[in-house]
Write a protein that holds these residues in place. Structure first.
Motif, mmCIF file in Angstrom:
data_model
loop_
_atom_site.group_PDB
_atom_site.id
_atom_site.type_symbol
_atom_site.label_atom_id
_atom_site.label_comp_id
_atom_site.label_asym_id
_atom_site.label_seq_id
_atom_site.Cartn_x
_atom_site.Cartn_y
_atom_site.Cartn_z
ATOM 1 N N PRO A 9 0.820 -1.229 0.000
ATOM 2 C CA PRO A 9 0.000 0.000 0.000
ATOM 3 C C PRO A 9 0.850 1.273 0.000
ATOM 4 N N ASP A 10 0.266 2.363 -0.483
ATOM 5 C CA ASP A 10 0.937 3.666 -0.404
ATOM 6 C C ASP A 10 1.247 3.959 1.062
ATOM 7 N N ASN A 11 2.312 4.662 1.292
ATOM 8 C CA ASN A 11 2.718 5.060 2.649
ATOM 9 C C ASN A 11 3.107 3.896 3.548
ATOM 10 N N PHE A 12 3.279 2.732 2.968
ATOM 11 C CA PHE A 12 3.742 1.585 3.763
ATOM 12 C C PHE A 12 5.137 1.923 4.309
ATOM 13 N N LEU A 13 5.371 1.596 5.572
ATOM 14 C CA LEU A 13 6.690 1.895 6.159
ATOM 15 C C LEU A 13 7.640 0.710 5.968
#
Ligand code: FCB
Length: 457
Positions: A9-13
Motif C-alpha cells: 500500500p501507499d505510505n507503507f513503512l
C-alpha cells in the motif's frame, strides 16, 4: 514466464529495527550490564561495551545506510539507564543525543518509531525489584513523560514495551536473561506490572501528544504439537494462551489470564492505537511431567524444517500470516511488523526468508488485514543478548565486526533496498536473488498480473 509485482500500500513503512543496548555500546549501569559482568551468562563472557558504537556517534553513518536501503522508517529504543541514571535525576545530555538521533532520521526521510523499554532499565531500578515491584509502573510512567516531553515534537510512533512476555519468561521462568529467576509466580507478576506500565505510559503519551500513535511490540511464536496429539495438544494450547495471547487479550478486555493467575487491570483495556508483531520461530510443544516448575510444558525445536542455531526454533516464515490475522482480529487495530529476521552469518537463508515472509505479509494485506509497515531485524549485526556476538546469531543486513567496527553489506541488504524502493516485490527480484528457488517461488500458472490492492484497505 510469468511476471508479477506484489504491490504494497501507499505510505507503507519500510524500515529496520534496533535496540539501544544492542547497538549503542558504552552502556550506563543497567540490569543487563550487571548481568554481563557475571560468568557464564553471555557467550564467551562478552559484553555490550562495543556493540555498534552508536553512542559515540556512529548512528549517523548507519542511518545513511538505512537511507541507502531506500527505507522510509527506523525503529530504535532509548536507554532508560542513560536518561535517568539516578532515581528522579534526568540527564539532559542523553536526552539531547536522542533528539539529535531523531533529527538525523527525519533529515534522511526516515520516520522514527521509538521504543521506551527494550529489555533494559537502570541498575538502581533492578536493585529495587525491577518489574516485580509495582512501584516500577509509576517510575516507568514518569520516565515516559520525560522522554515524550523531549522527543514528542518529532516522534509520532511510540512503542511502549518490547516483548513483555519474552522479558518475563526469559528473565523469570527460564532464567536466561537477568535476573535469572525460575518462578511462575514472579513471571506472572512481572507480566502484570508490565501491562500496568504499558497502560500508564499510553495515557501519559496521549495526554502530552493526543495525536501520537502508541502501541507495543508483541513477540509471537508458531507452535506444533508432538505425537500423540491427544497428550500434547493441551500443552500447545496452554503455551499459546500463556505466551502469545493472554497479554494481548488484556489490552482489549482489561482482564489478564495467565494460567491460574487472573487479575483485572481495567485501565489496560483500549490502550492500543496499533499492535506490533515480532516474529521469528516455530516450536514443538510437549507435555512433560518432569517439568513442574515450567507448568509441565516443554517447548523444543522441531525435528525437521529449516533449523537455525540450537537454542532457537524452526525457521518458518509463513507463520507470520497466522499471527497478523490473530493480532488484527483480537485487537481490531492496524499492525506493524516491528521485527522479523533470521540469524544467518553467510546470508544463505536471508534472501529466501525475506521473500517468503514478505509474500505472506502481502497475502495478509490482500485479505484486508491492515498491515502498515515492516521492520527487518536488523540493520547491522549487534549484541544479541545472551548470545553476545556469536556469529551464529548475526541478524544484520550489514555484517558488523564489533572490534574493527567495519560494516559490510550482505546481499540481502541490496534486495531489501530494491523492495523498499519499489514498494513491492517483483518476480524479477526473485529471479535475480534466488535463481535456484525461482521455480518454487514464482507460480507458473495463471497468475493475475499487477494485482491491485483490495478496495477497503
Ligand atoms: C527479539 C528481540 C530483539 C532481538 C531479536 C533477535 O526477541 O526483541 O532485541 O534480540 O529477538
Amino acid at each position: 514466464m510469468v511476471d508479477f509485482t506484489l504491490h504494497f500500500p501507499d505510505n507503507f513503512l519500510w524500515g529496520t529495527a534496533t535496540a539501544a543496548h544492542q547497538v549503542e555500546g558504552h552502556p550506563a549501569d543497567s540490569n543487563w550490564s550487571a548481568w554481563e559482568g557475571q560468568p557464564e551468562h553471555i557467550y564467551q563472557g562478552q559484553t555490550a561495551d562495543a556493540a555498534c558504537d552508536w553512542w559515540a556517534g556512529r548512528y549517523d553513518e548507519d542511518f545513511d545506510r538505512a537511507a541507502e536501503l531506500r527505507n522510509n522508517a527506523h525503529r530504535f529504543s532509548v536507554a532508560w539507564s542513560r536518561i535517568e541514571p539516578e532515581p528522579g535525576h534526568y540527564d539532559d545530555a542523553a536526552l539531547r543525543q536522542y533528539v539529535d538521533m531523531v533529527a538525523a532520521l527525519r533529515k534522511r526521510g526516515l520516520e522514527p518509531m521509538v521504543t521506551l523499554h527494550h529489555f533494559t532499565h537502570p541498575l538502581w531500578l533492578e536493585q529495587n525489584g525491577g518489574w516485580r515491584n509495582p512501584e516500577t509502573v509509576e517510575r516507568f510512567e514518569q520516565f515516559t513523560r520525560v522522554v515524550v516531553d523531549a522527543l514528542g515534537d518529532y516522534v509520532t510512533l511510540w512503542c511502549t514495551i518490547n516483548e513483555p512476555m519474552i522479558f518475563a519468561t526469559m528473565g523469570y521462568l527460564q532464567g536466561r536473561f537477568p535476573p535469572g529467576k525460575r518462578s511462575v509466580r514472579a513471571t506472572t507478576r512481572v507480566a502484570e506490572n508490565m501491562l500496568r506500565g504499558h497502560a500508564a505510559a499510553y495515557y501519559a503519551i496521549k495526554e502530552l501528544f493526543p495525536q501520537a500513535q502508541v502501541g507495543l511490540a508483541k513477540h509471537m511464536i508458531s507452535l506444533k504439537s508432538r505425537f500423540p496429539q491427544a497428550v500434547h495438544e493441551p500443552a500447545l494450547r496452554s503455551v499459546r494462551q500463556f505466551f502469545n495471547r493472554a497479554f494481548v487479550e488484556a489490552l482489549s478486555t482489561g482482564s489478564l489470564r495467565l494460567g491460574r493467575h487472573k487479575v483485572e487491570v481495567p485501565q489496560a483495556a483500549g490502550t492500543l492505537d496499533w499492535i506490533g508483531l515480532n516474529y521469528y520461530y516455530r516450536f514443538d510443544v510437549m507435555f512433560d511431567l518432569r517439568r513442574p516448575g515450567q507448568m509441565f510444558l516443554h517447548q523444543t525445536r522441531p525435528r525437521d524444517g529449516i533449523l537455525g542455531p540450537e537454542s532457537v526454533g524452526e525457521i518458518w516464515p509463513e507463520g507470520i500470516f497466522e499471527h497478523i490475522k490473530w493480532l488484527c482480529t483480537a485487537t481490531g487495530k492496524p499492525l506493524y511488523v516491528t521485527e522479523n529476521g533470521v540469524p544467518d552469518p553467510d546470508d544463505s537463508l536471508r534472501p529466501l526468508h525475506m521473500v517468503r515472509s514478505l509474500r505472506s505479509v502481502w497475502r495478509a494485506i490482500m485479505h484486508n488485514y491492515p498491515v502498515r509497515g515492516y521492520f527487518a531485524w536488523t540493520l547491522a549485526d549487534n549484541f544479541e543478548w545472551a548470545e553476545g556476538y556469536d556469529p551464529a546469531f548475526n541478524f544484520g543486513l550489514y555484517a558488523c565486526d564489533p572490534e574493527t567496527q567495519v560494516r559490510t553489506p550482505r546481499r540481502s541488504a541490496e534486495l531489501y533496498g530494491e523492495i523498499a524502493g519499489a514498494n513491492g516485490l517483483t518476480s524479477e527480484m526473485i529471479r535475480h536473488y534466488l535463481p535456484d528457488r525461482a521455480e518454487e517461488l514464482i507460480p507458473s500458472v495463471s497468475v493475475q498480473q499487477d494485482v491491485t490492492l483490495p478496495q477497503r484497505y
